[in-house]
Write a protein that holds these residues in place. Structure first.
Motif, short mmCIF file in Angstrom:
data_model
loop_
_atom_site.label_atom_id
_atom_site.label_comp_id
_atom_site.label_asym_id
_atom_site.label_seq_id
_atom_site.Cartn_x
_atom_site.Cartn_y
_atom_site.Cartn_z
N PRO A 78 0.66 -1.31 0.01
CA PRO A 78 0.00 0.04 -0.10
C PRO A 78 0.85 1.21 0.07
CG PRO A 78 -0.13 -0.93 1.92
CD PRO A 78 0.63 -1.85 1.30
N ASP A 79 1.95 1.24 0.69
CA ASP A 79 2.83 2.20 0.70
C ASP A 79 3.65 2.61 -0.53
OD1 ASP A 79 2.05 3.06 3.15
OD2 ASP A 79 3.31 1.74 4.16
N PRO A 80 3.89 3.75 -1.17
CA PRO A 80 4.89 3.93 -2.29
C PRO A 80 6.06 3.59 -1.92
CG PRO A 80 4.38 6.16 -1.26
CD PRO A 80 3.41 5.00 -0.62
N VAL A 81 7.03 2.98 -2.90
CA VAL A 81 8.51 2.51 -2.41
C VAL A 81 9.34 3.21 -3.72
CG1 VAL A 81 7.95 0.40 -1.37
CG2 VAL A 81 8.18 0.42 -4.03
N LYS A 82 10.51 3.42 -3.37
CA LYS A 82 11.46 3.98 -4.50
C LYS A 82 12.32 2.67 -5.28
CE LYS A 82 15.01 5.54 -2.49
NZ LYS A 82 15.68 6.55 -1.66
N LEU A 83 12.39 3.10 -6.62
CA LEU A 83 12.93 2.31 -7.77
C LEU A 83 13.65 3.06 -8.42
CD1 LEU A 83 9.55 0.93 -7.34
CD2 LEU A 83 10.95 -0.84 -8.03
N GLU A 84 14.78 2.62 -8.64
CA GLU A 84 15.74 2.99 -9.78
C GLU A 84 16.10 2.18 -11.16
OE1 GLU A 84 20.12 5.00 -9.51
OE2 GLU A 84 18.96 5.62 -7.88
N GLY A 85 16.05 2.89 -12.13
CA GLY A 85 16.21 2.01 -13.33
C GLY A 85 16.21 2.89 -14.53
N GLY A 215 15.72 4.38 -22.79
CA GLY A 215 16.84 4.25 -21.84
C GLY A 215 17.01 5.35 -20.64
N GLN A 216 16.05 6.12 -20.83
CA GLN A 216 16.31 7.39 -19.77
C GLN A 216 16.29 6.79 -18.20
OE1 GLN A 216 16.39 10.95 -20.01
NE2 GLN A 216 16.95 10.53 -17.91
N ALA A 217 17.59 7.16 -17.57
CA ALA A 217 17.69 6.80 -16.27
C ALA A 217 16.44 7.42 -15.71
CB ALA A 217 18.88 6.95 -15.99
N VAL A 218 15.84 6.93 -14.40
CA VAL A 218 14.76 7.57 -13.70
C VAL A 218 14.85 7.04 -12.49
CG1 VAL A 218 13.31 8.37 -15.67
CG2 VAL A 218 13.06 5.93 -14.51
N VAL A 219 14.20 7.87 -11.46
CA VAL A 219 14.02 7.37 -10.04
C VAL A 219 12.40 7.40 -10.00
CG1 VAL A 219 14.23 7.62 -7.41
CG2 VAL A 219 16.12 8.21 -8.98
N VAL A 220 11.86 6.32 -9.54
CA VAL A 220 10.48 6.16 -9.61
C VAL A 220 9.62 6.08 -8.18
CG1 VAL A 220 8.20 4.83 -10.47
CG2 VAL A 220 10.24 5.55 -12.09
N ILE A 221 8.99 6.80 -7.62
CA ILE A 221 8.21 6.71 -6.66
C ILE A 221 6.84 6.30 -6.98
CG2 ILE A 221 7.33 7.53 -4.33
CD1 ILE A 221 10.49 7.60 -4.76
N ALA A 222 6.57 4.99 -6.55
CA ALA A 222 5.13 4.43 -7.17
C ALA A 222 4.77 3.18 -5.80
CB ALA A 222 5.11 3.97 -8.60
N LYS A 223 3.48 2.69 -6.22
CA LYS A 223 2.99 1.70 -5.62
C LYS A 223 3.14 0.31 -6.31
CE LYS A 223 -1.30 0.96 -5.44
NZ LYS A 223 -2.77 0.61 -5.41
N VAL A 224 3.60 -0.87 -5.52
CA VAL A 224 3.69 -2.17 -6.38
C VAL A 224 2.53 -2.55 -6.54
CG1 VAL A 224 4.91 -4.40 -6.30
CG2 VAL A 224 6.46 -2.34 -5.82
N GLU A 225 1.93 -2.99 -7.36
CA GLU A 225 0.45 -3.51 -7.49
C GLU A 225 0.58 -5.15 -8.14
OE1 GLU A 225 -3.45 -1.33 -8.74
OE2 GLU A 225 -2.35 -1.83 -10.34
N ALA A 226 -0.31 -5.70 -7.43
CA ALA A 226 -0.28 -7.24 -7.85
C ALA A 226 -1.24 -7.44 -8.88
CB ALA A 226 -0.30 -8.25 -6.61
N PRO A 236 0.11 5.75 -6.74
CA PRO A 236 -0.40 5.29 -5.22
C PRO A 236 -1.43 6.26 -4.85
CG PRO A 236 1.95 6.57 -5.12
CD PRO A 236 1.56 6.10 -6.68
N LEU A 237 -1.86 6.27 -3.72
CA LEU A 237 -3.11 7.18 -3.26
C LEU A 237 -2.41 8.42 -2.68
CD1 LEU A 237 -5.61 4.77 -1.68
CD2 LEU A 237 -5.82 5.59 -3.81
N GLY A 238 -3.19 9.44 -2.44
CA GLY A 238 -2.54 10.61 -1.92
C GLY A 238 -1.76 11.71 -2.86
#
Length: 293
Positions: A78-85, A215-226, A236-238
């Motif tokens: 439910p909480d947003p997480v940080k991923l880099e890629g 191929g743009q490098a980014v940092v994403v703050i998002a929710k992992v949804e199954a 994510p909400l909010g």
């Protein structure tokens, strides 16, 4: 004797025995000293408080996980997480003016514009192309996870193309009689609408070229949804979805460099403010003396 005060010419609202040009010089110096001092103070405060580091510090508030961990997560987080890629697509579109330039999002617009000082400014869009890849993934080079949010949140950046260069096509027997009739870009020619341009003697070219490259490098703050098809990154909400171009280390280094530059630049700006202020004060003292003559 008390300190002299300036005597004004009530009908001109300037000191006596002072010309308008001299008084304007004093006003310009006073305004310059104030502006330089305000800018120096603002830059010193930003540097001292470390405000340029805030965007990078905000990223540290989120838990960082790898793309592999996001793919293997067993249920929604439910909480947003940080991923880099890196942003990648299976079939990314190519820019129409550069077949080697593959993009996640791209936009190319060519427009003809008349002189701005004309009574009725003319503008005609000659070519417009805009495309977004689908689907788009966040990849670490080995594994990837799909992005399930609206890609319109990804800001495109202006990019200048080295080739081709747009040029105006003229028609006429001499420089006096020639008129613009088309815009040439690469191997394409876009005729100007004669009903719009009539007998216009000049035309300007507006070229807008924006991309998010494959191929743009980014940092994403998002929710992992199954989902039944596998995990994906969702909004994510909010209103907490964020996509930052570059790596987190680059983002942090940019903030540190800005902090250093702001601190260094505040010193000469402050000294310049003092010097210009002294010059304005000296000129004012001269006005005081002259107003008593």
């Amino acid at each position: 004797m008390g300190r002299k005060r300036v005597r004004y010419q009530w009908f001109r609202d300037i000191p006596r025995n002072v010309t308008y040009r001299e008084y304007e010089q004093f006003q310009m110096r006073s305004f310059g000293a104030f502006s330089l001092g305000l800018t120096a103070a603002a830059m010193a405060i930003v540097s001292g408080l470390g405000l340029t580091l805030r965007p990078a510090q905000e990223l540290t508030e989120f838990d960082a996980i790898s793309i592999a961990a996001a793919i293997e997560a067993g249920s929604d987080r439910p909480d947003p997480v940080k991923l880099e890629g890196y942003l990648v697509a299976a079939n990314p579109p190519t820019m129409p003016d550069d077949a080697a330039r593959r993009v996640i999002r791209g936009r190319l617009q060519i427009a003809a514009r008349g002189p701005a000082d004309s009574e009725e400014p003319l503008r005609e869009t000659l070519f417009l192309w805009e495309e977004t890849a689908a689907p788009v993934f966040l990849s670490d080079g080995d594994r990837r996870i799909p992005l399930a949010f609206d890609l319109a949140v990804l800001p495109m950046e202006d990019e200048d193309a080295s080739q081709p260069v747009p040029r105006i096509v003229w028609q006429g027997d001499s420089a006096r009689t020639s008129r613009p009739v088309a815009i040439e870009y690469g191997d394409q020619v876009f005729p100007l609408d004669r009903e719009v341009w009539g007998s216009a003697e000049s035309v300007y070219i507006d070229l807008e070229r924006q991309v998010i490259p494959q191929g743009q490098a980014v940092v994403v703050i998002a929710k992992v949804e199954a989902t039944p098809q596998g995990n994906q990154l969702a909004d994510p909400l909010g209103d907490r979805l964020q996509v930052v171009f570059g790596t987190e280390d680059e983002f942090r280094q940019q903030g540190q460099q800005l902090r250093l530059w702001f601190g260094l630049l505040s010193i000469p700006l402050g000294l310049a403010s003092v010097m210009v202020g002294r010059s304005a004060y000296g000129l004012w003292q001269e006005f005081v003396e002259r107003s008593h003559q």
